[in-house]
Scaffold this active site. Structure first.
Site, short mmCIF file in Angstrom:
data_model
loop_
_atom_site.label_atom_id
_atom_site.label_comp_id
_atom_site.label_asym_id
_atom_site.label_seq_id
_atom_site.Cartn_x
_atom_site.Cartn_y
_atom_site.Cartn_z
N ASN A 7 8.14 -0.79 4.09
CA ASN A 7 7.37 0.00 3.14
C ASN A 7 8.25 1.16 2.67
O ASN A 7 8.46 2.12 3.40
CB ASN A 7 6.10 0.50 3.84
N ARG A 91 5.86 -4.12 1.16
CA ARG A 91 4.72 -3.56 0.45
C ARG A 91 5.18 -3.21 -0.96
O ARG A 91 6.18 -2.52 -1.13
CB ARG A 91 4.25 -2.30 1.16
N HIS A 180 -4.65 0.29 -2.32
CA HIS A 180 -4.98 0.14 -0.90
C HIS A 180 -5.57 -1.26 -0.63
O HIS A 180 -6.33 -1.44 0.33
CB HIS A 180 -6.06 1.16 -0.44
N ARG A 241 -4.20 14.91 -4.37
CA ARG A 241 -4.48 14.36 -5.70
C ARG A 241 -5.87 14.76 -6.17
O ARG A 241 -6.80 14.83 -5.36
CB ARG A 241 -4.40 12.83 -5.67
N GLU A 383 -2.22 -2.19 7.90
CA GLU A 383 -1.63 -2.76 6.70
C GLU A 383 -0.37 -3.55 7.04
O GLU A 383 -0.09 -4.58 6.41
CB GLU A 383 -1.32 -1.64 5.69
#
Ligand code: ADP
Length: 397
Positions: A7, A91, A180, A241, A383
């Site tokens: 990742n 990823r 996600h 964010r 993940e």
């Protein structure tokens, strides 16, 4: 079969080497400050002491060279040679409309990922660097791309078209994508197991609440709607964010503060959210600690909680029934108080938490009371394992 999961961020590289026969992590690590002074790799082979190596890494290729040499190191490595790595799963943040599933990487796939750089300029370039480095250093090992957006490609048109002139969808593919996806898919499969139902029969509201947060409405095991949009900026207020805003605020602030598009984007992605509101931290642990005597830290937590509740409410209205609500990721798995206050605020929907069951961190468990209208689960996301499973499925074919 051992799978290396990679990742890549703009200056970081996270990795795990997973033995798929036992679904067991053999080694994992993190490289930070790639291309910046002070690069460092922290590597841990399970059952051995963690090692920290400081060495300049000018790019992702150099970082990966050090990862591979750490994995095969005689003293602190996990395998004897690179031959013990059978495939690599990457990823990739943005698959655009080109990918509704994971794929084995070839030239055509690379071109499509490159084509998506225009709509994911912050996210896809580092993913591409990681893939290129692996292809160079591990020439004969199959590489698989697993996209954050793929799970959401089942969303119906009515949930992904924005209220903009339709030509911008046609010209630039401006639409909701949702992110996600690997996490929402993973917890969907786990929730189906806990509900003892086939995955294609479960309706869920999955809440991935971490540094970045998104909520997904899952219908019959498929993503039906999700809170993140064209980019991972939309939806809930997050660590740094903004989440949803009146779009007019953007042009207003750009004019008032004399900001160019890049500066405005930086403000919305890096300086806003609970950090911007509180002025304290983007980390929910810091906010919970500060909240007792800091109004703005409490306010940030209240806004986050209210945001989550509104999306859960909206997805109750979207789905014709809900089998379970799932909490996952850093905050969802660990913040007992945040889960309790979210559910408390949903009591008019008949949702009820069991305080004793809720008193857990990072463990898959039902946390709803026996008389709750809908079951509520905590399910730790994974993940990396999901990426490894997808990689295995494709490379075994
Ligand atoms: P990401 O992968 O997006 O960086 P994570 O899913 O790891 O994010 O979530 C990180 C967030 O989880 C941080 O804001 C952190 O404060 C929060 N978190 C972790 N543990 C706890 C805890 N015990 N209580 C409250 N929040 C927690």
């Amino acid at each position: 079969m051992n799978i290396l999961v990679i990742n890549c961020g703009s200056s970081s590289l996270k990795y795990q080497l997973i033995d798929m026969a036992k679904e067991e992590v053999l080694a994992k690590g993190l490289v930070e400050r790639i291309g910046i002074e002070g690069s460092v790799i922290k590597h841990e082979t399970m059952g051995k002491e963690e090692v920290k190596i400081q060495e300049e890494m000018k790019d992702h290729k150099r970082a990966l060279e050090l990862v591979l040499s750490s994995l095969t190191n005689k003293d602190y490595g996990a395998v004897e040679s690179l031959d013990a790595i059978d495939a690599v799963g990457h990823r990739v943040v943005h698959g655009g409309e080109a990918f509704a599933d994971s794929v084995i990487i070839n030239d055509e796939v690379m071109k499509a990922i490159n084509d998506n750089v225009e709509i994911a300029p912050l996210h896809n370039p580092p993913n591409i660097m990681g893939i290129e480095a692996c292809s160079e250093l591990m020439k004969d090992v199959p590489q698989v791309a697993v996209f954050d957006t793929a799970f959401h490609q089942t969303m119906p048109e009515k949930n992904y078209i924005y209220g903009l002139p339709y030509e911008y969808y046609e010209k630039y593919k401006v639409r909701r994508y949702g992110f996600h996806g690997t996490s929402h898919k993973y917890v969907t499969e786990k929730a189906a197991e806990l509900l003892n139902k086939p995955v294609n029969e479960v309706n869920l509201i999955t809440c991935h609440l971490g540094n970045g947060s998104s909520i997904t409405a899952v219908e019959n095991g498929k993503s039906m709607d999700s809170s993140m949009g064209f980019t991972p900026l939309e939806g809930l207020v997050m660590g740094t964010r903004t989440g949803n805003l009146d779009p007019a605020i953007i042009t207003f602030l750009m004019e008032k503060e004399n900001l160019n598009p890049e500066e405005m984007s930086n403000l919305m992605n890096k300086k806003s959210g609970v950090l911007g509101i509180s002025g304290v931290s983007s980390d929910f642990r810091d906010l919970e600690d500060a909240a007792k005597d800091n109004h703005r830290a409490q306010l940030a937590l209240d806004i986050f909680e209210s945001n989550v509740r509104k999306f859960i409410g909206a997805y109750f209205a979207t789905l014709d029934h809900v089998d379970a609500i799932v909490f996952t990721a850093g905050v969802g798995e660990n913040s007992i108080s945040m889960r309790a206050s979210i559910v408390e605020g949903l009591k008019n929907l008949g949702l009820k938490i069991d305080d004793k069951r809720n008193d857990i961190r990072g463990k898959a468990q039902e946390i709803s009371a026996g008389d709750s209208s809908v079951k509520i689960f905590v399910i730790p996301t994974n993940e990396e394992l999901m990426i490894a499973k997808e990689t295995l499925a494709l490379t075994q074919k």
